[in-house]
Write an enzyme that holds these catalytic residues in place. Structure first.
Site, short mmCIF file in Angstrom:
data_model
loop_
_atom_site.label_atom_id
_atom_site.label_comp_id
_atom_site.label_asym_id
_atom_site.label_seq_id
_atom_site.Cartn_x
_atom_site.Cartn_y
_atom_site.Cartn_z
N GLN A 156 6.96 -1.26 0.47
CA GLN A 156 7.72 -0.02 0.60
C GLN A 156 9.17 -0.34 0.98
O GLN A 156 9.42 -0.99 1.99
CB GLN A 156 7.11 0.90 1.65
N CYS A 163 4.94 -0.44 -6.20
CA CYS A 163 4.99 -0.80 -4.78
C CYS A 163 3.89 -0.09 -4.00
O CYS A 163 3.32 0.91 -4.43
CB CYS A 163 6.35 -0.45 -4.18
N CYS A 164 3.58 -0.68 -2.84
CA CYS A 164 2.67 -0.10 -1.86
C CYS A 164 3.22 -0.43 -0.47
O CYS A 164 4.38 -0.83 -0.35
CB CYS A 164 1.24 -0.61 -2.05
N GLY A 165 2.40 -0.26 0.56
CA GLY A 165 2.92 -0.46 1.91
C GLY A 165 3.51 -1.84 2.15
O GLY A 165 4.62 -1.98 2.66
N THR A 217 -0.62 -3.45 -4.98
CA THR A 217 0.34 -3.84 -6.01
C THR A 217 -0.17 -5.05 -6.79
O THR A 217 -0.03 -5.12 -8.03
CB THR A 217 1.70 -4.16 -5.37
#
EC number: 3.1.3.48
Length: 253
Positions: free
Chosen positions: A106, A185-187, A193
């Site tokens: 992120q 995207c992810c955290g 991802t």
């Protein structure tokens, strides 16, 4: 009378010889004066007020007057006191996947100037939680479409991996050139991802060893998750429909 004059003449001659042999006579004084004048070490002349002449200075003045080149002054180091106006800080776990296709965790506000350079058109958000308000505001200000594909449906565990339908939806967006430039995207930019990128590599025809190596490289020192690698291996690539007329440029190369 004649004898007396001869005797007197002899006496005067003897007296003159004695006078010549005595120290301090006029002849000795004149001789010493001559020696002093001829020997510079015995000279009593005061030379303290005589100016000294520097030959090097005269030569340098002559060179300047004649127009000859002299040694240039040594250059001075210039110090940069003004920092760069923009800091280029990519997001966590950022990396290119293909041309105009990127992956990351992120993005934080410090990475927004970097993302501006990418001119993103689409963002695939794969985390369960909602993106941060700053991230959503940045996407809205730059007219970036955000697809939230990590939403949890009823009866699913938020800690589970991505569902099959989420993977298919993400890959269909990736295979559309109108979505580019695109960021997945992810955290943390690791597992979710990595799942999408791994399934994309399967679609591209990569062997499983290369797919697993790329996934583990972004997963970090703690290693990847075996279930995710099995999920990537078992993914059915035939579910993805690729239209040649709308596929990204790297897909046809």
């Amino acid at each position: 009378m004649h004898r007396t004059s001869i005797v007197e003449e002899l006496e005067r001659h003897q007296q003159d010889q004695k006078a010549d042999q005595e120290p301090g006579s006029v002849s000795d004084a004149s001789n010493s004066a001559l020696q002093e004048s001829s020997d510079p070490r015995l000279s009593t002349t005061d030379n303290t007020n005589t100016p000294e002449i520097n030959v090097n200075d005269q030569q340098q003045e002559q060179q300047v007057a004649s127009g000859e080149d002299t040694d240039p002054p040594s250059p001075r180091m210039k110090t940069i006191v003004k920092p760069p106006p923009i800091k280029v800080v990519p997001p966590l776990n950022f990396g290119p996947v293909e041309r105009n296709l990127y992956r990351s965790g992120q993005p934080e506000p410090i990475s927004f100037p970097f993302l501006e350079k990418l001119r993103l058109r689409t963002i695939l958000w794969l985390a369960v939680e909602d993106p941060s308000d700053n991230f959503l505001a940045f996407a809205d200000d730059h007219e970036i479409v955000v697809h939230h594909l990590g939403l949890v449906t009823e009866g699913t565990n938020p800690w589970d991996q991505l569902t099959e339908s989420s993977i298919v939806a993400a890959l269909q967006i990736i295979m559309d050139r109108d979505s580019y430039p695109l960021l997945v995207c992810c955290g943390m930019g690791r597992h979710r991802t990595g799942t999408i990128v791994g399934c994309l590599r399967r679609l591209q025809g990569w062997n499983l060893a290369s797919v697993s190596e790329e996934y583990r490289r972004y997963a970090g020192s703690r290693g990847g998750r075996a279930l995710i690698e099995l999920h990537i291996e078992a993914f059915d690539t035939s579910r993805i429909i690729v239209y040649p007329e709308s596929a990204p440029e790297w897909c046809s190369s």
